[in-house]
Design a protein around this motif. Structure first.
Motif, PDB file in Angstrom:
ATOM      1  N   PHE A 198      66.864 -43.182   2.025  1.00  0.00           N
ATOM      2  CA  PHE A 198      65.442 -43.367   2.353  1.00  0.00           C
ATOM      3  C   PHE A 198      65.033 -44.850   2.418  1.00  0.00           C
ATOM      4  CE2 PHE A 198      63.384 -39.018   1.061  1.00  0.00           C
ATOM      5  CZ  PHE A 198      63.997 -38.431   2.165  1.00  0.00           C
ATOM      6  N   LYS A 199      65.871 -45.734   1.866  1.00  0.00           N
ATOM      7  CA  LYS A 199      65.521 -47.161   1.899  1.00  0.00           C
ATOM      8  C   LYS A 199      65.404 -47.663   3.328  1.00  0.00           C
ATOM      9  CE  LYS A 199      67.338 -48.765  -2.548  1.00  0.00           C
ATOM     10  NZ  LYS A 199      68.416 -49.525  -3.214  1.00  0.00           N
ATOM     11  N   LYS A 200      66.178 -47.041   4.213  1.00  0.00           N
ATOM     12  CA  LYS A 200      66.168 -47.470   5.618  1.00  0.00           C
ATOM     13  C   LYS A 200      64.775 -47.363   6.222  1.00  0.00           C
ATOM     14  CE  LYS A 200      69.704 -45.030   6.948  1.00  0.00           C
ATOM     15  NZ  LYS A 200      70.673 -44.234   7.719  1.00  0.00           N
ATOM     16  N   THR A 201      64.091 -46.234   5.973  1.00  0.00           N
ATOM     17  CA  THR A 201      62.782 -46.022   6.589  1.00  0.00           C
ATOM     18  C   THR A 201      61.635 -46.322   5.627  1.00  0.00           C
ATOM     19  OG1 THR A 201      63.019 -43.676   6.004  1.00  0.00           O
ATOM     20  CG2 THR A 201      63.544 -44.303   8.274  1.00  0.00           C
ATOM     21  N   ASP A 202      61.939 -46.477   4.342  1.00  0.00           N
ATOM     22  CA  ASP A 202      60.865 -46.647   3.364  1.00  0.00           C
ATOM     23  C   ASP A 202      61.299 -47.553   2.219  1.00  0.00           C
ATOM     24  OD1 ASP A 202      58.524 -46.350   1.950  1.00  0.00           O
ATOM     25  OD2 ASP A 202      59.004 -44.337   1.201  1.00  0.00           O
ATOM     26  N   PRO A 203      61.477 -48.856   2.510  1.00  0.00           N
ATOM     27  CA  PRO A 203      62.002 -49.764   1.479  1.00  0.00           C
ATOM     28  C   PRO A 203      61.081 -49.914   0.270  1.00  0.00           C
ATOM     29  CG  PRO A 203      61.391 -50.964   3.494  1.00  0.00           C
ATOM     30  CD  PRO A 203      61.306 -49.510   3.815  1.00  0.00           C
ATOM     31  N   THR A 204      59.778 -49.731   0.444  1.00  0.00           N
ATOM     32  CA  THR A 204      58.881 -49.911  -0.705  1.00  0.00           C
ATOM     33  C   THR A 204      58.639 -48.610  -1.458  1.00  0.00           C
ATOM     34  OG1 THR A 204      56.900 -49.509   0.622  1.00  0.00           O
ATOM     35  CG2 THR A 204      57.674 -51.796   0.474  1.00  0.00           C
ATOM     36  N   GLY A 205      59.081 -47.489  -0.887  1.00  0.00           N
ATOM     37  CA  GLY A 205      58.977 -46.218  -1.610  1.00  0.00           C
ATOM     38  C   GLY A 205      57.615 -45.547  -1.560  1.00  0.00           C
ATOM     39  N   ALA A 206      56.885 -45.768  -0.451  1.00  0.00           N
ATOM     40  CA  ALA A 206      55.548 -45.155  -0.328  1.00  0.00           C
ATOM     41  C   ALA A 206      55.637 -43.621  -0.376  1.00  0.00           C
ATOM     42  CB  ALA A 206      54.889 -45.598   0.976  1.00  0.00           C
ATOM     43  N   TYR A 207      56.666 -43.090   0.237  1.00  0.00           N
ATOM     44  CA  TYR A 207      56.856 -41.632   0.244  1.00  0.00           C
ATOM     45  C   TYR A 207      57.118 -41.113  -1.173  1.00  0.00           C
ATOM     46  CZ  TYR A 207      59.229 -37.146   1.200  1.00  0.00           C
ATOM     47  OH  TYR A 207      59.613 -35.831   1.206  1.00  0.00           O
ATOM     48  N   ILE A 208      57.954 -41.850  -1.910  1.00  0.00           N
ATOM     49  CA  ILE A 208      58.242 -41.462  -3.297  1.00  0.00           C
ATOM     50  C   ILE A 208      56.955 -41.484  -4.114  1.00  0.00           C
ATOM     51  CG2 ILE A 208      59.568 -42.035  -5.373  1.00  0.00           C
ATOM     52  CD1 ILE A 208      61.347 -41.249  -3.033  1.00  0.00           C
ATOM     53  N   ARG A 209      56.171 -42.546  -3.960  1.00  0.00           N
ATOM     54  CA  ARG A 209      54.936 -42.689  -4.742  1.00  0.00           C
ATOM     55  C   ARG A 209      53.963 -41.558  -4.447  1.00  0.00           C
ATOM     56  NH1 ARG A 209      55.719 -47.937  -6.645  1.00  0.00           N
ATOM     57  NH2 ARG A 209      57.212 -48.938  -5.242  1.00  0.00           N
ATOM     58  N   LYS A 210      53.951 -41.098  -3.186  1.00  0.00           N
ATOM     59  CA  LYS A 210      53.034 -40.009  -2.832  1.00  0.00           C
ATOM     60  C   LYS A 210      53.487 -38.682  -3.447  1.00  0.00           C
ATOM     61  CE  LYS A 210      51.006 -37.336   0.909  1.00  0.00           C
ATOM     62  NZ  LYS A 210      50.784 -37.161   2.344  1.00  0.00           N
ATOM     63  N   HIS A 211      54.768 -38.389  -3.315  1.00  0.00           N
ATOM     64  CA  HIS A 211      55.234 -37.052  -3.705  1.00  0.00           C
ATOM     65  C   HIS A 211      55.798 -36.981  -5.110  1.00  0.00           C
ATOM     66  CE1 HIS A 211      54.394 -35.261   0.161  1.00  0.00           C
ATOM     67  NE2 HIS A 211      54.934 -36.313   0.752  1.00  0.00           N
ATOM     68  N   LEU A 212      55.919 -38.152  -5.734  1.00  0.00           N
ATOM     69  CA  LEU A 212      56.394 -38.192  -7.121  1.00  0.00           C
ATOM     70  C   LEU A 212      55.524 -39.198  -7.867  1.00  0.00           C
ATOM     71  CD1 LEU A 212      58.660 -36.944  -8.843  1.00  0.00           C
ATOM     72  CD2 LEU A 212      60.145 -38.812  -8.138  1.00  0.00           C
ATOM     73  N   PRO A 213      54.254 -38.808  -8.122  1.00  0.00           N
ATOM     74  CA  PRO A 213      53.256 -39.763  -8.622  1.00  0.00           C
ATOM     75  C   PRO A 213      53.627 -40.407  -9.948  1.00  0.00           C
ATOM     76  CG  PRO A 213      52.224 -37.662  -8.004  1.00  0.00           C
ATOM     77  CD  PRO A 213      53.697 -37.451  -7.910  1.00  0.00           C
ATOM     78  N   VAL A 214      54.500 -39.796 -10.725  1.00  0.00           N
ATOM     79  CA  VAL A 214      54.869 -40.400 -12.004  1.00  0.00           C
ATOM     80  C   VAL A 214      55.533 -41.768 -11.783  1.00  0.00           C
ATOM     81  CG1 VAL A 214      57.151 -39.294 -12.160  1.00  0.00           C
ATOM     82  CG2 VAL A 214      55.932 -39.932 -14.258  1.00  0.00           C
ATOM     83  N   LEU A 215      56.072 -41.969 -10.581  1.00  0.00           N
ATOM     84  CA  LEU A 215      56.712 -43.255 -10.269  1.00  0.00           C
ATOM     85  C   LEU A 215      55.776 -44.189  -9.490  1.00  0.00           C
ATOM     86  CD1 LEU A 215      60.313 -42.081  -9.291  1.00  0.00           C
ATOM     87  CD2 LEU A 215      59.627 -43.304 -11.348  1.00  0.00           C
ATOM     88  N   HIS A 216      54.506 -43.822  -9.456  1.00  0.00           N
ATOM     89  CA  HIS A 216      53.544 -44.547  -8.634  1.00  0.00           C
ATOM     90  C   HIS A 216      53.582 -46.060  -8.851  1.00  0.00           C
ATOM     91  CE1 HIS A 216      50.085 -45.005  -6.081  1.00  0.00           C
ATOM     92  NE2 HIS A 216      49.445 -45.684  -7.017  1.00  0.00           N
TER      93      HIS A 216
END
Length: 521
Positions: free
Chosen positions: A426-444
DNA sequence: ATGACGTTGGAGCG
DNA sequence: CGCTCCAACGTCAT
C-alpha cells in the motif's frame, strides 16, 4: 393468464427479459421476492449490511412496480414451499424467473420447476444476468470453459456481440391477482417490503447498518452514467493502475448493483461501447470491457466446473494442504483476520473496510486474500471465501470463488513467488497512510514512518500517538518475510506433489483401457 | 524444445 | 520513476 414473476437477481425494471415475458403473457401478475431463512436471514452467511442492501434494493423495486400499478410481495420461507403456496392461492399457470447458474440455485430451481410441472404450471426461465448464454459459450468451445483470459477472448469473439438491453415495460403492469394466504411457521407474507429491524429474531438490526452505499436501480444507473460521462477516464481505464487505497472508490464501484442485478451488465456493456465511440481506448483484459469479460469468464467456469466451491473434487483446483478451522491456531488467526485484529495495519484496514462498507478495491482484496492463504496464514481459501461472501455487498458466487482460486494459486494464476507484502504494497499508492487512518482509527496519530509497521515505532512515540502496541493495537503474530518465504517452500512442495499426482493419473488413464480389455477377456 | 507471456510483487539499483 | 533481478509457476505460439 395468471402468472407469478419470481425476482431473485434481476432486481430491476430495465433490461429484464424474464419480467417482460411475464408481462406480455399475463392478464394478472404477482411479483414476488422470497427470503430463505437459511440463506438470506442467516447471520452466519449474510451480514447486516448485505441484508440491508438487499432490502433497500427491493424497496426501490417496489416503488417502481407501484408506479406501474403493481407491487412487490416479499415472503419468508423455503422457496419451493412458498412458490407452491402462491400458485395454489393465485391459481397461476405461469412462473417466470431469471435463470441463475450457481450450483445451489440450479438445484433449487430444478426442485421448483419439477414441482411446477406436476401442477401443470408453465415455467419460463430466462437469461439476463450475463452478457452471453453460458450454454452457447460452452458449445462454441467444445463443451468446456476457457481457463485463461486469452482463450476466453477468442471464444467471446466467436460468440459475436452480446444482446442489446431491453426497455423497461412501457405500460401499466398486469394487476396482481387475489392473494389469500395465512401466515404460518413455514411462510410469512409481508404487506410492505420489510426493514432490517423486522428480522430482529434472526439477529438483524438497523443499528448495525454501517455501509454508505446507496441501493436501487435508479442509483445504479445514476452511478453508471456519471462514470461513463467521464470519457477520458473510461478510455484510459486500466484496472491495475487504479488505487486500492483511494478514500473514494477509484473504480466504478458498480459491482454491488451488478451482483444483485439492479444494474444490467448488458446496459453497462452497450453504454461503454457508446462511450468508447470515436476514441482510442484501453483494451481487455485491463480495460473496463475487460472487467466485464472477467466477470463473464468466472461465471462460465463456475457454472461448468464440478465442485467449484471447494478444493476437494474440484478438477481445476490444485490440492494444497491448507490449515482449516479444525486447527486451533488457524481458527484463532482466522477470527483475528476477519475482525481486523491481526496486527498488520494494511490487512486490518482492508478487513475493517469490508465489514463497515461491504466493499473494497480489487487489489485490497488481493492483498488480504494472499495474506490469508499462500502468503502468510496458510489457511484454506474456502474459509476466506465464506467471510467475503458474508460481508460483500457485491458478493457473487462465481467471481468470489474464482478470485480465491486465483489469489491462493489454486488455479488460473500460478506464480506463487509473487507475493504481496502487508507492509510494502500500500505504500506505493498511499505513503502517508491516509487509508489506514480512515479504516483503522486507532492508528490515526501514528507517524507516517511507522503507519504500516507500528511495532517499529519507539514506545515513547507510541504513547504520544495514543496507540501502544499490545494494548491499543495488537503486535503482529509473526514476521512476514520469514513466514512468506517458508510458505513459498510449502507452495513449491504442493506444486511438485500435484504435478506428480497429475502424472500418475495420466499413467493410470493410459493403462485403463488395457486393464478393461484384460478383464473382458 | 524453446521462449514469450501472464490484468495488479518486491528489492535494490540509478 | 524505470530498470533488472529474484528463482521459477503454467500456458500458448512457434
Amino acid at each position: 393468464m395468471i402468472g407469478i414473476h419470481w425476482f431473485r437477481f434481476g432486481l430491476r425494471m430495465h433490461d429484464n427479459p424474464a419480467l417482460l415475458s411475464a408481462v406480455n403473457k399475463c392478464t394478472s401478475l404477482l411479483n414476488v421476492y422470497i427470503l430463505n431463512p437459511d440463506v438470506e436471514l442467516n447471520q452466519d452467511r449474510v451480514s447486516d449490511n448485505r441484508l440491508w442492501f438487499l432490502l433497500d434494493t427491493l424497496r426501490c423495486l417496489d416503488v417502481k412496480l407501484r408506479e406501474k400499478g403493481s407491487q412487490l410481495h416479499v415472503c419468508v420461507g423455503q422457496p419451493d414451499h412458498v412458490i407452491t403456496q402462491l400458485v395454489k392461492s393465485t391459481k397461476a399457470t405461469l412462473l417466470t424467473y431469471e435463470r441463475q447458474t450457481e450450483p445451489h440455485n440450479v438445484v433449487r430451481d430444478e426442485k421448483v420447476s419439477s414441482g411446477m410441472k406436476e401442477m401443470g404450471v408453465q415455467v419460463d426461465a430466462v437469461l439476463g444476468h450475463t452478457l452471453f448464454d453460458p450454454d452457447k459459450l460452452l458449445k462454441l468451445n467444445g463443451g468446456s470453459p476457457s481457463l485463461a483470459m486469452k482463450g476466453f477472448q477468442t471464444l467471446v469473439a466467436k460468440a459475436g456481440a452480446p444482446p442489446k438491453p431491453q426497455d423497461a415495460p412501457a405500460d401499466k403492469l398486469p394487476p396482481p391477482p387475489q392473494l389469500t394466504l395465512e401466515n404460518s411457521d413455514e411462510l410469512k407474507l409481508f404487506k410492505e417490503v420489510p426493514e432490517l429491524s423486522d428480522f430482529k429474531e434472526h439477529g438483524y438490526d438497523i443499528v448495525n447498518k454501517t455501509t454508505s452505499f446507496k441501493a436501487g436501480e435508479d442509483q445504479a444507473i445514476e452511478t453508471m452514467e456519471a462514470f461513463l460521462a467521464q470519457k477520458k477516464r473510461v478510455a484510459t481505464f486500466e484496472k491495475p493502475q487504479t488505487s486500492p487505497t483511494s478514500l473514494e472508490p477509484d473504480t466504478t464501484a458498480l459491482s454491488p448493483y451488478m451482483s444483485n442485478g439492479s444494474l444490467s451488465c448488458r446496459l453497462f456493456y452497450w453504454g461503454l461501447m457508446e462511450a468508447y465511440k470515436g476514441r482510442s481506448h484501453s483494451q481487455p483484459p485491463v480495460s473496463l470491457e475487460g472487467q466485464l469479460l472477467w466477470r463473464e469468464m468466472a461465471h462460465l467456469i463456475g457454472y461448468s466446473t464440478p465442485n467449484f466451491g471447494r478444493m476437494e473434487g474440484n478438477p481445476v483446483c490444485r490440492q494444497i494442504p491448507w490449515r482449516t478451522a479444525d486447527d486451533k491456531d488457524a481458527k484463532q488467526m482466522l477470527d483475528k483476520w476477519e475482525n481486523g485484529q491481526i496486527g498488520f495495519p494494511a490487512i486490518d484496514a482492508v478487513m475493517n473496510q469490508l465489514r463497515t462498507e461491504g466493499w473494497m478495491h480489487h487489489l485490497a482484496r488481493h492483498l488480504t486474500a494472499c495474506f490469508l492463504t499462500r502468503g502468510d496464514l496458510w489457511i484454506t481459501w474456502e474459509a476466506g471465501r465464506d467471510v467475503f461472501e458474508k460481508y460483500l455487498l457485491d458478493a457473487d458466487w462465481h467471481i468470489n470463488n474464482f478470485s480465491w482460486h486465483w489469489l491462493s494459486c489454486s488455479a488460473f494464476f500460478h506464480q506463487y513467488f509473487r507475493c504481496y507484502s502487508p507492509v510494502v504494497f500500500f505504500k506505493k499508492t498511499d505513503p502517508t497512510g491516509a487509508y489506514i487512518r480512515k479504516h483503522l482509527p486507532v492508528l490515526h496519530k501514528m507517524p507516517a514512518k511507522y503507519i504500516y509497521e507500528p511495532w517499529e515505532c519507539p514506545v515513547a512515540n507510541q504513547q504520544t500517538a495514543g496507540c501502544v502496541l499490545g494494548k491499543d493495537y495488537p503486535k503482529p503474530p509473526f514476521n512476514h518475510s520469514t513466514v512468506s518465504k517458508e510458505n513459498m517452500n510449502k507452495m513449491k512442495a504442493a506444486f511438485d506433489a500435484s504435478k506428480k499426482a497429475a502424472a500418475a493419473a495420466k499413467e493410470q488413464k493410459a493403462g485403463e483401457p488395457k486393464a478393461k480389455k484384460a478383464k473382458k477377456n
